[in-house]
Design an enzyme around this catalytic site. Structure first.
Site, PDB file in Angstrom:
ATOM      1  N   CYS A 140       0.814  -1.220   0.000  1.00 23.96           N
ATOM      2  CA  CYS A 140       0.000   0.000   0.000  1.00 23.96           C
ATOM      3  C   CYS A 140       0.851   1.276   0.000  1.00 23.96           C
ATOM      4  O   CYS A 140       1.420   1.630  -1.018  1.00 23.96           O
ATOM      5  CB  CYS A 140      -0.967  -0.035   1.179  1.00 23.96           C
ATOM      6  SG  CYS A 140      -2.420   1.027   0.973  1.00 23.96           S
ATOM      7  N   HIS A 159      -3.767  -6.305   1.862  1.00 23.05           N
ATOM      8  CA  HIS A 159      -3.351  -6.426   3.253  1.00 23.05           C
ATOM      9  C   HIS A 159      -4.344  -7.308   3.971  1.00 23.05           C
ATOM     10  O   HIS A 159      -5.031  -8.109   3.359  1.00 23.05           O
ATOM     11  CB  HIS A 159      -3.198  -5.049   3.904  1.00 23.05           C
ATOM     12  CG  HIS A 159      -4.292  -4.086   3.595  1.00 23.05           C
ATOM     13  ND1 HIS A 159      -5.518  -4.113   4.212  1.00 23.05           N
ATOM     14  CD2 HIS A 159      -4.364  -3.061   2.702  1.00 23.05           C
ATOM     15  CE1 HIS A 159      -6.282  -3.136   3.733  1.00 23.05           C
ATOM     16  NE2 HIS A 159      -5.610  -2.492   2.811  1.00 23.05           N
TER      17      HIS A 159
END
Length: 257
Positions: A112, A209
């Site tokens: 990310c 994630h």
């Protein structure tokens, strides 16, 4: 499970006997870039390194710290725009060292926010530009559209990759990288091209994630195997217990978007 501090991890590692060798895992900016369970990725590496017969040594690098030497695996996590601004100058000061490690083949997992900042730049939806360090040939533009939900990625290297995305950045890949895979469910890098993540040398970059590695041990083992081969010339796998990982994957695959 409470993560070990750097000193505790080093001490614990030094007490292990019969080890094939030490593998040093560096987590980048856990103080400011660790909002998506990124410690979970480090804990998976720590345990699987042991299962494969090596001794894990867990290190942290935060803004202003001396950069460790002899790093074998690097893990970087996600953060809000505010966290990216906190680390921006320090990350740029480490640009040369990180590029050298990447080009030398050091295995890295970038999730990310640090996926974005290892690219050329991240332009926020307000027009502010946060420069990246250019390790990855990608650029990211912030938007008002939030890409959120469960994701399944079809990867030629790792099979089905399962995770969860939650980002408003739209990332485009340049010719210097290839995608990690294509989205069978979910969005991925952006809302139009069906690609997720990026691969460059031994770097795995992704928006997924939740944490990523507990449900995707093939990626964890790629990082460990690559680190061991680079450091010791070969890798003989151990016998990891993948029972919980397989159960988690089965549940994750059944979840709706």
């Amino acid at each position: 499970m409470t993560p070990l501090s750097q000193d505790e991890a080093s001490s614990a590692g030094s007490q292990e006997t019969g080890s094939k060798g030490t593998i040093r895992v560096l987590q980048l900016y856990p103080r400011d870039m660790n909002i998506y369970g990124d410690w979970g990725n480090v804990l998976v590496l720590q345990q699987r390194i042991r299962w494969h017969g090596y001794t894990p040594e867990i290190l942290e690098y935060n803004v202003g710290d001396p950069f460790p030497e002899d790093v074998d695996i690097i893990v970087g996590g996600g953060g809000q725009d505010s966290g990216q601004l906190v680390i921006q100058d320090d990350l740029l000061s480490r640009e040369s060292a990180l590029k050298e490690l990447a080009d030398d083949g050091t295995p890295m997992l970038l999730i990310c926010g640090l996926y974005q900042l290892f690219g050329r730049f991240f332009k926020t939806r307000t027009g502010a530009v946060i420069p990246g360090i250019g390790v990855l040939d990608v650029e990211t533009h912030g938007t008002d559209e939030r890409l959120i939900g469960n994701v399944t990625v079809s990867s030629p290297e790792f099979g089905d990759i399962l995770g969860y995305e939650n980002h408003s950045g739209q990332t485009r890949l340049g010719p210097g990288v290839r995608p990690l895979g294509t989205t069978a469910k979910g969005t991925g890098n952006n809302s139009s091209d069906g690609q997720e993540g990026a691969r460059y040398r031994n770097i795995v970059a992704s928006y997924l994630h939740g944490s990523l590695l507990p449900k995707n041990p093939a990626i964890a083992d790629f990082l460990i195997r690559t680190a061991a081969e680079r450091k010791y010339g070969s890798f003989t796998p151990g016998a990891p217990d993948d029972g919980y990982a397989e159960l988690a994957r089965e549940h994750a695959a059944r979840r709706p978007r």
